[in-house]
Design a protein around this motif. Structure first.
Motif, PDB file in Angstrom:
ATOM      1  N   GLY A  24       0.764  -1.238   0.000  1.00  0.00           N
ATOM      2  CA  GLY A  24       0.000   0.000   0.000  1.00  0.00           C
ATOM      3  C   GLY A  24       0.788   1.277   0.000  1.00  0.00           C
ATOM      4  O   GLY A  24       0.204   2.363   0.091  1.00  0.00           O
ATOM      5  N   HIS A  25       2.119   1.213  -0.110  1.00  0.00           N
ATOM      6  CA  HIS A  25       2.931   2.425  -0.113  1.00  0.00           C
ATOM      7  C   HIS A  25       3.183   2.889  -1.550  1.00  0.00           C
ATOM      8  O   HIS A  25       3.057   2.121  -2.507  1.00  0.00           O
ATOM      9  CB  HIS A  25       4.272   2.174   0.577  1.00  0.00           C
ATOM     10  N   VAL A  26       3.562   4.146  -1.694  1.00  0.00           N
ATOM     11  CA  VAL A  26       4.083   4.667  -2.958  1.00  0.00           C
ATOM     12  C   VAL A  26       5.590   4.749  -2.809  1.00  0.00           C
ATOM     13  O   VAL A  26       6.085   5.361  -1.863  1.00  0.00           O
ATOM     14  CB  VAL A  26       3.498   6.060  -3.292  1.00  0.00           C
ATOM     15  N   ALA A  27       6.322   4.105  -3.724  1.00  0.00           N
ATOM     16  CA  ALA A  27       7.775   4.045  -3.594  1.00  0.00           C
ATOM     17  C   ALA A  27       8.447   4.590  -4.842  1.00  0.00           C
ATOM     18  O   ALA A  27       8.074   4.230  -5.963  1.00  0.00           O
ATOM     19  CB  ALA A  27       8.229   2.608  -3.341  1.00  0.00           C
ATOM     20  N   ASP A  28       9.426   5.466  -4.641  1.00  0.00           N
ATOM     21  CA  ASP A  28      10.275   5.960  -5.721  1.00  0.00           C
ATOM     22  C   ASP A  28      11.660   5.349  -5.570  1.00  0.00           C
ATOM     23  O   ASP A  28      12.098   5.050  -4.453  1.00  0.00           O
ATOM     24  CB  ASP A  28      10.391   7.491  -5.677  1.00  0.00           C
ATOM     25  N   LEU A  29      12.365   5.224  -6.700  1.00  0.00           N
ATOM     26  CA  LEU A  29      13.714   4.670  -6.688  1.00  0.00           C
ATOM     27  C   LEU A  29      14.712   5.671  -7.227  1.00  0.00           C
ATOM     28  O   LEU A  29      14.411   6.442  -8.149  1.00  0.00           O
ATOM     29  CB  LEU A  29      13.791   3.419  -7.575  1.00  0.00           C
ATOM     30  N   ASN A 172       2.393   6.517 -17.697  1.00  0.00           N
ATOM     31  CA  ASN A 172       3.752   6.044 -17.433  1.00  0.00           C
ATOM     32  C   ASN A 172       4.137   6.274 -15.985  1.00  0.00           C
ATOM     33  O   ASN A 172       4.749   5.424 -15.341  1.00  0.00           O
ATOM     34  CB  ASN A 172       4.754   6.748 -18.352  1.00  0.00           C
ATOM     35  N   GLU A 173       3.775   7.453 -15.449  1.00  0.00           N
ATOM     36  CA  GLU A 173       4.106   7.768 -14.057  1.00  0.00           C
ATOM     37  C   GLU A 173       3.326   6.863 -13.106  1.00  0.00           C
ATOM     38  O   GLU A 173       3.876   6.389 -12.103  1.00  0.00           O
ATOM     39  CB  GLU A 173       3.809   9.244 -13.758  1.00  0.00           C
ATOM     40  N   ILE A 174       2.062   6.636 -13.407  1.00  0.00           N
ATOM     41  CA  ILE A 174       1.264   5.739 -12.572  1.00  0.00           C
ATOM     42  C   ILE A 174       1.859   4.329 -12.594  1.00  0.00           C
ATOM     43  O   ILE A 174       2.012   3.687 -11.552  1.00  0.00           O
ATOM     44  CB  ILE A 174      -0.204   5.716 -13.050  1.00  0.00           C
ATOM     45  N   ALA A 175       2.221   3.855 -13.787  1.00  0.00           N
ATOM     46  CA  ALA A 175       2.793   2.517 -13.912  1.00  0.00           C
ATOM     47  C   ALA A 175       4.081   2.396 -13.115  1.00  0.00           C
ATOM     48  O   ALA A 175       4.325   1.394 -12.438  1.00  0.00           O
ATOM     49  CB  ALA A 175       3.054   2.202 -15.384  1.00  0.00           C
ATOM     50  N   MET A 185       2.446  -1.855 -20.416  1.00  0.00           N
ATOM     51  CA  MET A 185       1.704  -0.657 -20.808  1.00  0.00           C
ATOM     52  C   MET A 185       0.605  -0.968 -21.821  1.00  0.00           C
ATOM     53  O   MET A 185      -0.227  -0.120 -22.109  1.00  0.00           O
ATOM     54  CB  MET A 185       2.668   0.386 -21.390  1.00  0.00           C
ATOM     55  N   GLY A 186       0.601  -2.186 -22.375  1.00  0.00           N
ATOM     56  CA  GLY A 186      -0.450  -2.544 -23.313  1.00  0.00           C
ATOM     57  C   GLY A 186      -1.721  -3.022 -22.637  1.00  0.00           C
ATOM     58  O   GLY A 186      -2.744  -3.205 -23.294  1.00  0.00           O
ATOM     59  N   SER A 187      -1.684  -3.197 -21.322  1.00  0.00           N
ATOM     60  CA  SER A 187      -2.865  -3.672 -20.608  1.00  0.00           C
ATOM     61  C   SER A 187      -3.763  -2.492 -20.240  1.00  0.00           C
ATOM     62  O   SER A 187      -3.381  -1.338 -20.357  1.00  0.00           O
ATOM     63  CB  SER A 187      -2.444  -4.411 -19.333  1.00  0.00           C
TER      64      SER A 187
END
Length: 223
Positions: A24-29, A172-175, A185-187
């Motif tokens: 449930g977290h939002v993670a950036d790398l 793209n950002e959401i993905a 991205m095709g889904s």
């Protein structure tokens, strides 16, 4: 919660990101100390997971610069270094915890929960957009004291939209930030989750909050 992972071992970094997002977290790398410091300065993070042996700047230098710049985001060190002097050095520079690699992912999650209970991170970080309140630590969204029953993925998706309220958020950002980096991205998975999230917002009387920008992405209205 929004968590930044600063780790130059890319496979491990992706593993941590995916695990955090599944809970449930939002993670950036990011994969270097210098880039990590820039992201901390420009983003609103609730926690940073920091490796010590990094290109650009070491983890120790990142901690020193955080202190010099007056940035107070909590930092947990994840490192293979087990020398007690290194552990003490990292904690003395302002880290709130030190977890040795390799580690069990459930232990990482447990330590994050301990930091929350201790109040190291804000007891209840709340974001507000329109008539919605998102309680990040409690992991709850409410409207006029009525809670929304959201899945972990829906919560992470709404958190991203709320953090960037009024701005375009691309697919793209959401993905990248809500799903794994190898997202297909095709889904139509994003569209399905947006549809379900809209239904749940509509059910509590918050209609039209998520705007579709055709061919580009989505935007959360601020009024």
């Amino acid at each position: 919660m929004k968590i930044l992972v600063i780790e130059d071992e890319r496979k491990l970094a992706r593993f941590i990101k995916q695990g955090l997002e599944q809970h449930g977290h939002v993670a950036d790398l990011t994969h270097s100390g210098s880039e990590g410091l820039d992201q901390i300065a420009g983003g609103l993070y609730d926690l940073v997971l920091l490796d010590l042996m990094l290109p650009g700047q070491t983890g120790f230098e990142v901690l020193q610069n955080l202190r010099a710049f007056g940035l107070t985001v909590p930092v947990m060190i994840l490192s293979a270094l087990s020398d007690p002097d290194k552990v003490v050095q990292g904690l003395d520079l302002g880290a709130v915890d030190y977890l040795r690699k390799p580690f069990d992912f459930n232990e990482l999650l447990a330590r994050i929960r301990v930091l929350q209970r201790k109040g190291t991170m804000s007891n209840d970080v709340v974001m507000r957009v329109s008539d919605l309140e998102m309680h990040l630590v409690a992991h709850q969204v409410v409207k006029n004291k009525t809670p929304l029953d959201l899945t972990n993925r829906e919560f992470a998706l709404l958190e991203l939209l709320m953090r960037k309220a009024g701005q375009l958020v691309t697919k793209n950002e959401i993905a990248e930030k809500v799903w794994a980096v190898d997202f297909d991205m095709g889904s139509n998975v994003i569209e399905v989750h947006i549809y379900q999230l809209r239904k749940k917002l509509d059910a509590v009387g918050t209609t039209g909050l998520i705007e579709t920008i055709i061919g580009r992405g989505y935007r959360l209205k601020t009024a």
